[in-house]
Scaffold this motif. Structure first.
Motif, PDB file in Angstrom:
ATOM      1  N   UNK A 223     -60.655  42.945  90.433  1.00 43.88           N
ATOM      2  CA  UNK A 223     -59.757  43.754  89.614  1.00 43.88           C
ATOM      3  C   UNK A 223     -60.387  44.053  88.261  1.00 43.88           C
ATOM      4  N   UNK A 224     -61.337  43.231  87.902  1.00 44.02           N
ATOM      5  CA  UNK A 224     -61.937  43.365  86.584  1.00 44.02           C
ATOM      6  C   UNK A 224     -63.450  43.319  86.764  1.00 44.02           C
ATOM      7  N   UNK A 225     -64.085  44.468  86.674  1.00 43.15           N
ATOM      8  CA  UNK A 225     -65.554  44.461  86.740  1.00 43.15           C
ATOM      9  C   UNK A 225     -66.095  43.758  85.501  1.00 43.15           C
ATOM     10  N   UNK A 226     -67.265  43.166  85.607  1.00 43.44           N
ATOM     11  CA  UNK A 226     -67.842  42.546  84.415  1.00 43.44           C
ATOM     12  C   UNK A 226     -68.175  43.614  83.373  1.00 43.44           C
ATOM     13  N   UNK A 227     -68.242  43.176  82.144  1.00 44.02           N
ATOM     14  CA  UNK A 227     -68.446  44.107  81.027  1.00 44.02           C
ATOM     15  C   UNK A 227     -69.723  44.927  81.206  1.00 44.02           C
ATOM     16  N   UNK A 228     -70.781  44.245  81.611  1.00 49.03           N
ATOM     17  CA  UNK A 228     -72.079  44.912  81.752  1.00 49.03           C
ATOM     18  C   UNK A 228     -72.399  45.212  83.214  1.00 49.03           C
ATOM     19  N   UNK A 229     -71.401  45.699  83.940  1.00 47.00           N
ATOM     20  CA  UNK A 229     -71.594  45.936  85.376  1.00 47.00           C
ATOM     21  C   UNK A 229     -72.709  46.942  85.600  1.00 47.00           C
ATOM     22  N   UNK A 230     -73.654  46.613  86.467  1.00 41.28           N
ATOM     23  CA  UNK A 230     -74.703  47.587  86.788  1.00 41.28           C
ATOM     24  C   UNK A 230     -74.099  48.765  87.541  1.00 41.28           C
ATOM     25  N   UNK A 231     -74.761  49.919  87.514  1.00 41.80           N
ATOM     26  CA  UNK A 231     -74.206  51.087  88.211  1.00 41.80           C
ATOM     27  C   UNK A 231     -74.286  50.919  89.730  1.00 41.80           C
ATOM     28  N   UNK A 232     -73.409  51.674  90.423  1.00 41.58           N
ATOM     29  CA  UNK A 232     -73.456  51.703  91.891  1.00 41.58           C
ATOM     30  C   UNK A 232     -74.531  52.698  92.291  1.00 41.58           C
ATOM     31  N   UNK A 233     -75.568  52.187  92.952  1.00 39.84           N
ATOM     32  CA  UNK A 233     -76.744  52.978  93.263  1.00 39.84           C
ATOM     33  C   UNK A 233     -76.874  53.050  94.783  1.00 39.84           C
ATOM     34  N   UNK A 234     -77.119  54.224  95.311  1.00 34.59           N
ATOM     35  CA  UNK A 234     -77.401  54.368  96.744  1.00 34.59           C
ATOM     36  C   UNK A 234     -78.743  53.726  97.046  1.00 34.59           C
ATOM     37  N   UNK A 235     -78.784  52.939  98.109  1.00 35.90           N
ATOM     38  CA  UNK A 235     -80.062  52.364  98.549  1.00 35.90           C
ATOM     39  C   UNK A 235     -80.756  53.419  99.390  1.00 35.90           C
ATOM     40  N   UNK A 236     -81.958  53.802  99.002  1.00 33.90           N
ATOM     41  CA  UNK A 236     -82.655  54.881  99.707  1.00 33.90           C
ATOM     42  C   UNK A 236     -83.037  54.427 101.112  1.00 33.90           C
ATOM     43  N   UNK A 237     -82.498  55.093 102.147  1.00 34.86           N
ATOM     44  CA  UNK A 237     -82.777  54.647 103.518  1.00 34.86           C
ATOM     45  C   UNK A 237     -84.033  55.274 104.120  1.00 34.86           C
ATOM     46  N   UNK A 238     -84.677  56.186 103.382  1.00 36.42           N
ATOM     47  CA  UNK A 238     -85.843  56.882 103.936  1.00 36.42           C
ATOM     48  C   UNK A 238     -87.030  55.919 104.011  1.00 36.42           C
ATOM     49  N   UNK A 239     -87.674  55.883 105.162  1.00 37.02           N
ATOM     50  CA  UNK A 239     -88.868  55.051 105.316  1.00 37.02           C
ATOM     51  C   UNK A 239     -89.933  55.533 104.343  1.00 37.02           C
ATOM     52  N   UNK A 240     -90.422  54.681 103.458  1.00 38.55           N
ATOM     53  CA  UNK A 240     -91.459  55.130 102.521  1.00 38.55           C
ATOM     54  C   UNK A 240     -92.755  55.435 103.278  1.00 38.55           C
ATOM     55  N   UNK A 241     -93.571  56.333 102.748  1.00 40.06           N
ATOM     56  CA  UNK A 241     -94.806  56.707 103.450  1.00 40.06           C
ATOM     57  C   UNK A 241     -95.795  55.551 103.482  1.00 40.06           C
ATOM     58  N   UNK A 242     -96.708  55.612 104.429  1.00 42.25           N
ATOM     59  CA  UNK A 242     -97.788  54.632 104.488  1.00 42.25           C
ATOM     60  C   UNK A 242     -98.738  54.849 103.318  1.00 42.25           C
TER      61      UNK A 242
END
Lengths: 364, 364, 364
Positions: free
Chosen positions: C78-97
């Motif tokens: 109900x109460x996020x912490x004061x310094x809550x980090x942002x909600x970030x999408x985790x990149x699902x794309x396979x990184x290149x070799x």
């Protein structure tokens, strides 16, 4: 470790790593967790790679997890029975094939106390007095001539998964003092389960009446160090005179107290399997359940081959982990190119923590 | 049996085989177990090999397990509704292929009371009034032209796992009185699930909106007696006027009251599948879930073939048990060389005991 | 939807579609369910095909499921912490070799708050500050030179499932401020898990220390849009200063609060994966657990190929759903012939509803 229910003083104000219990936990859930915890904390204290915590942590785990009567709940074995049988390692080595092509077995079904850990004796329903029962090893095309005599109180029976017979006749239940005899000729190679098939089957498997019949193909597989691992679960009720009774209703919940290989949690952490560099290792893995799969994995290795069906066919290669279904079996092979200490685990780690872990030592 | 919560007088002082309840069990856990037990004890009382206990045991089970109102808890169906529908066996025989290459289906989605056992009527959400819905049988390359009309209260939809279509369009939800039509051409053979895809999907599957679409390959598989088995789970809430309501929150716990084939626990124990010696039997097995795998096994036999993917390819051989994932399907074949009575079971026996067992009778 | 605990007025007297709570539910079970429900009802509200209920239904779900503090129990944020980090999408794309044949990685293990949803920050144990840790991508025969420095409070370690090394040495735990370095050369292609192997492993995986190392075969697979999906579970304890602590004892129950792909429930419903018609899509799927399989399925499609072992071998074809074991990985391929919006789901829907769903958009 900070895995206890008690909130401990965090290491710093900045980072609180306490694994807190939910505030709403009620007595019985707490009770369940106590059972789980005591086992969990037992296992890591015994093995190498699985006890990477600091000595202080280990001491804490011991202090809070293993010696406190408060945490042991209904499943505690604070008092072993007077005539407790010794704790015996179940030999995981695949027994050699007989030179005979007919295997004659006469087994007894009976109720017997079985020591499954330092501090626990269970009221087993057994084949030949142990959990699991003996490993049977034969070849495709051999004949198994099997007699079961029931020395127990309740009716029992035998169901070999390697047999092709009329279950109504061959797998029929026999009352105390009676016997049943049948024969069969395995058609397929593989790691097959056997178990008592008397209703309720859940109770008879859950109380210990299971084991492995290993059927080698006619043409031998590549030479290997061969081990048999039967994963199973225990569901504890209250002890009577120090002997833990199995609890059918808890079996129905499918939430086990112990999950282990060959009947004793963590026994192969204490006394590992040993092979040499260059050895091929073949695990014949049976999931006896009664409820759960085994997510079989060897830390630091990959399986060169997993046989999903009868070897030598039905193979997949380059596998980290594969699931063996409850009531099923598969064969896992790896080549030990690297010396070291390789834990083999059920990678469903909530079950791994309850005892389905062991150690494969590859000596130089 | 000795599987009741009450400690019974042991058969002798020496060996106590009572399966004791944990001392700390609280009301609600007890409640859960009661639901489980009543079903468990019902099943073994009906079948052949699954009721190998003595008459005395069966009587005890009945006395303590089935007739006592005390054990039936919230899920009891002590009072069937006045207009209870009859208990009907779900026909497991694979229906024949049509000579037409286009299958035209017009189904109704509706809420309907469904009789799943002697003493239980559930408030089903259904396709065509039954749980599961009808079996669809077509060939690779056939066209299925499907219309769903929603006669129910809440929105419903249809998701065929054999279809390759835009779900946003074809599988869209329709409100009461509305219809959706789409067509598709199955590309792969196999045992495919269908289900209502309306959110929350867990609720719609859990309430009965699922079934099987069997896609035969273009080139027919070897002749066989073919059966369709759809495993699924029920999660009971309180009855309203004698009709059991499904409980979404209990579905989330993944601890079912019933696990069964084709919607009725143990129906094929009472009325077995029948074939002749020499027959090839092909089971098209779908795990509808909503939560659990099926560890499919036939007692006294091994599968000659299990198709993990589309038949006739993707086969493994010589298999005792294989897991069908929730939302998946596989095809299991065996050749009945031996006459007898062969139980087919979910070998995750905590679920097997809850009704996912049946009987295959191989007549001489 | 009528999936709330409160009995609501049924839509008609004739058909009561209320999903009722069992009468005997006690505080703590209720508590568990509240945790489950709030998440469940969150997910369907976000996606396309997964929110096919009427606006009225959605409003009801919101009213009863998402905004009521009463339903949020101990796991409420109900109460996020004061310094809550942002909600970030985790990149699902396979990184290149890399063009290099040696991959040099120096990672940090540390405890860090991680934002997993709009209203939840967890006290993660992490590799490189995120859950999962970074995706590693290399080829069979490449060398990975890996260093882990522990910036955390408790000991940590690294276990790559793609490595063949002595775990006692390479995967050893290091205390705060210390480092461990090892190198390995993957022998098999596949979707491999990595994780902290420090005891208790259940806690370290459960707290976020896992990820994927993708090993491509030497000979490239057919060109495809490649994505990495790591399924895992969260088990919530009480929050401290708005940061949810993980609960080891709840991990042992194997009843998760959240099951999701790449650490955030439903993130790819909100921000889908996007490809074009005609694209081949390759999912490298890892089940990190710590406890459960992934019953991986794409709605409206079938997999042309599932690699059960190392690609390009070990393939089965024409598959609707396949189980990836906990601690395992498999590779799933389909060809996007049809434009549309295709949800990918864990078809064990009790877990799917808890967040293991996403959306693959196939653009014309």
């Amino acid at each position: 470790m900070h895995v206890n229910e008690e909130n401990q003083a965090p290491s710093s104000d900045e980072t609180k790593i306490v694994a807190a219990a939910p505030s709403g936990s009620e007595p019985s859930r707490r009770d369940f967790l106590k059972r789980a915890s005591i086992l969990t904390l037992t296992i890591p204290g015994a093995g190498a790679m699985l006890t990477a915590c600091t000595p202080e942590d280990a001491a804490t785990a011991g202090e809070h997890g293993m010696t406190s009567g408060e945490r042991t709940g209904g499943a505690a074995a604070t008092q072993l029975p007077a005539n407790a049988p010794p704790l015996r390692r179940y030999d995981p080595v695949l027994p050699p094939l007989s030179s005979e092509r007919t295997l004659r077995l006469h087994w007894r079904a009976n109720e017997a106390p079985v020591r499954i850990s330092e501090d626990r004796v269970v009221n087993g329903w057994t084949f030949e007095g142990d959990i699991p029962g003996p490993v049977v090893h034969c070849r495709v095309g051999d004949t198994v001539e099997f007699t079961l005599t029931n020395d127990g109180i309740v009716p029992h029976s035998m169901d070999f998964h390697a047999a092709r017979v009329d279950p109504k006749v061959a797998f029929r239940s026999v009352a105390k003092g009676e016997s049943v005899t049948f024969r069969f000729t395995p058609k397929y190679a593989g790691a097959f389960m056997y178990h008592c098939g008397t209703a309720p089957v859940l109770m008879h498997i859950g109380a210990g009446m299971f084991g492995a019949i290993i059927v080698s193909p006619r043409t031998p597989l590549p030479p290997a160090k061969e081990f048999v691992l039967v994963q199973s679960e225990y569901y504890f009720g209250d002890p009577v005179d120090g002997v833990i009774q199995f609890d059918f209703n808890r079996m129905l919940t499918t939430m086990p107290d112990v999950v282990c290989f060959n009947g004793r949690p963590g026994q192969y952490i204490r006394e590992p399997l040993r092979v040499k560099v260059g050895d091929r290792v073949r695990f014949w893995v049976v999931s006896a359940g009664p409820n759960h799969i085994s997510s079989f994995h060897v830390v630091g290795e990959q399986f060169e081959t997993v046989y999903l069906g009868a070897p030598p066919g039905n193979a997949i290669h380059g596998v980290q982990t594969f699931s063996v279904p409850a009531g099923g079996g598969m064969v896992f092979e790896l080549v030990c190119d690297v010396p070291g200490e390789f834990p083999f685990v059920n990678h469903s780690f909530g079950h791994g923590e309850k005892g389905s872990v062991g150690l494969l030592v590859v000596e130089p």
